[in-house]
Design a protein around this motif. Structure first.
Motif, mmCIF file in Angstrom:
data_model
loop_
_atom_site.group_PDB
_atom_site.id
_atom_site.type_symbol
_atom_site.label_atom_id
_atom_site.label_comp_id
_atom_site.label_asym_id
_atom_site.label_seq_id
_atom_site.Cartn_x
_atom_site.Cartn_y
_atom_site.Cartn_z
ATOM 1 N N LEU A 78 0.839 -1.185 0.000
ATOM 2 C CA LEU A 78 0.000 0.000 0.000
ATOM 3 C C LEU A 78 0.879 1.241 0.000
ATOM 4 C CD1 LEU A 78 -2.787 1.450 0.372
ATOM 5 C CD2 LEU A 78 -2.327 1.326 2.826
ATOM 6 N N THR A 79 0.569 2.165 -0.904
ATOM 7 C CA THR A 79 1.231 3.458 -0.966
ATOM 8 C C THR A 79 0.156 4.529 -0.898
ATOM 9 O OG1 THR A 79 2.920 2.539 -2.439
ATOM 10 C CG2 THR A 79 2.745 4.931 -2.363
ATOM 11 N N ILE A 80 0.388 5.558 -0.094
ATOM 12 C CA ILE A 80 -0.517 6.700 -0.031
ATOM 13 C C ILE A 80 0.284 7.929 -0.416
ATOM 14 C CG2 ILE A 80 -1.964 8.138 1.446
ATOM 15 C CD1 ILE A 80 -2.587 5.617 3.078
ATOM 16 N N ARG A 81 -0.257 8.692 -1.363
ATOM 17 C CA ARG A 81 0.451 9.860 -1.878
ATOM 18 C C ARG A 81 -0.538 10.955 -2.237
ATOM 19 N NH1 ARG A 81 -0.787 10.218 -7.074
ATOM 20 N NH2 ARG A 81 -1.258 8.327 -8.234
ATOM 21 N N ARG A 109 -1.839 0.001 -8.277
ATOM 22 C CA ARG A 109 -3.212 0.086 -8.782
ATOM 23 C C ARG A 109 -4.034 0.986 -7.865
ATOM 24 N NH1 ARG A 109 -5.115 -5.617 -8.500
ATOM 25 N NH2 ARG A 109 -7.120 -4.690 -8.983
ATOM 26 N N PHE A 110 -4.912 1.816 -8.445
ATOM 27 C CA PHE A 110 -5.770 2.699 -7.671
ATOM 28 C C PHE A 110 -6.625 1.871 -6.726
ATOM 29 C CE2 PHE A 110 -9.906 4.868 -7.179
ATOM 30 C CZ PHE A 110 -9.477 6.048 -6.584
ATOM 31 N N ALA A 111 -6.479 2.131 -5.408
ATOM 32 C CA ALA A 111 -7.225 1.379 -4.405
ATOM 33 C C ALA A 111 -8.246 2.248 -3.691
ATOM 34 C CB ALA A 111 -6.270 0.765 -3.386
ATOM 35 N N GLY A 112 -8.026 3.563 -3.687
ATOM 36 C CA GLY A 112 -8.965 4.434 -3.009
ATOM 37 C C GLY A 112 -8.468 5.859 -2.963
ATOM 38 N N MET A 113 -9.304 6.716 -2.353
ATOM 39 C CA MET A 113 -8.963 8.133 -2.276
ATOM 40 C C MET A 113 -9.691 8.791 -1.118
ATOM 41 S SD MET A 113 -11.346 10.220 -4.681
ATOM 42 C CE MET A 113 -13.079 10.171 -4.332
ATOM 43 N N CYS A 114 -9.121 9.891 -0.680
ATOM 44 C CA CYS A 114 -9.715 10.722 0.360
ATOM 45 C C CYS A 114 -9.629 12.167 -0.125
ATOM 46 C CB CYS A 114 -8.953 10.548 1.672
ATOM 47 S SG CYS A 114 -9.595 11.545 3.025
ATOM 48 N N ILE A 158 -4.281 9.716 -2.521
ATOM 49 C CA ILE A 158 -4.538 8.534 -3.343
ATOM 50 C C ILE A 158 -3.883 7.328 -2.685
ATOM 51 C CG2 ILE A 158 -4.039 7.408 -5.569
ATOM 52 C CD1 ILE A 158 -6.016 9.657 -5.935
ATOM 53 N N ALA A 159 -4.644 6.242 -2.572
ATOM 54 C CA ALA A 159 -4.094 4.975 -2.092
ATOM 55 C C ALA A 159 -3.909 4.060 -3.290
ATOM 56 C CB ALA A 159 -5.038 4.332 -1.080
ATOM 57 N N GLU A 160 -2.742 3.459 -3.354
ATOM 58 C CA GLU A 160 -2.451 2.486 -4.413
ATOM 59 C C GLU A 160 -1.944 1.210 -3.766
ATOM 60 O OE1 GLU A 160 -1.069 5.279 -8.121
ATOM 61 O OE2 GLU A 160 0.432 4.866 -6.580
ATOM 62 N N ILE A 161 -2.375 0.103 -4.311
ATOM 63 C CA ILE A 161 -1.846 -1.184 -3.892
ATOM 64 C C ILE A 161 -1.213 -1.819 -5.106
ATOM 65 C CG2 ILE A 161 -2.426 -3.508 -3.083
ATOM 66 C CD1 ILE A 161 -4.443 -2.249 -1.206
#
Length: 168
Positions: free
Chosen positions: A7-10, A65-70, A59-62
């Protein structure tokens, strides 16, 4: 061998506008209101980036790949005398639900805001979205029964804005 997802959040970039918009549509579909989404990816690009951005997005990526957003924006509590943020939209793609992506996005946001002197996160949840309400309660974001949201938008807003006799 079992592959562990990374998981990466950026912070979002303009090229994320399509994914952000897809997340907004995903939220609307979850609550049975896809017809309410009037924004476009161009709106996201135009208002979410640049010197006068109206909002920010994590943006959250796993595994890339786009996994989610806030999606959030700054607010200020005159009673607390401190800044905070309003989370307008939190979305986790269905294939990544149950992996704590939403919680990790909110914890990252809280950390970032805390380091900037902020002291709170506020958000609203659709009254029919019971799963989201349970999620927020579970992670410690409690419903505040002492506030009620009021809004004016669309044609009613434009009529209200044009009816300002002081500026005529």
């Amino acid at each position: 061998m079992v592959k562990v997802a990374r998981l990466t959040i950026r912070p979002a970039r303009p090229e994320d506008a399509e994914d952000i918009h897809a997340g907004l549509r995903g939220i609307a579909e979850t609550i049975g209101a896809p017809h309410k989404v009037k924004s476009t990816p161009d709106d996201i690009r135009n208002f979410g980036f640049g010197e006068n951005a109206a909002f920010e997005v994590l943006i959250a990526e796993i595994d890339s790949r786009f996994a989610g957003m806030c999606l959030y924006f700054p607010i200020f509590s005159s009673w607390l005398g401190r800044p905070g943020v309003f989370v307008q939209d939190l979305f986790v793609a269905e294939s990544f639900r149950g992996m704590k992506v939403g919680e990790k996005l909110l914890r990252r946001l809280a950390h970032d805001i805390d380091t900037q002197g902020g002291v709170y996160i506020e958000l609203a949840v659709d009254t029919g979205n019971l799963a989201a309400q349970r999620f927020y309660e579970r992670i410690g974001i409690a419903h505040q029964g002492d506030d009620q949201v009021h809004r004016i938008a669309g044609d009613a807003f434009r009529a209200f804005a044009k009816n300002d006799e002081e500026h005529e």
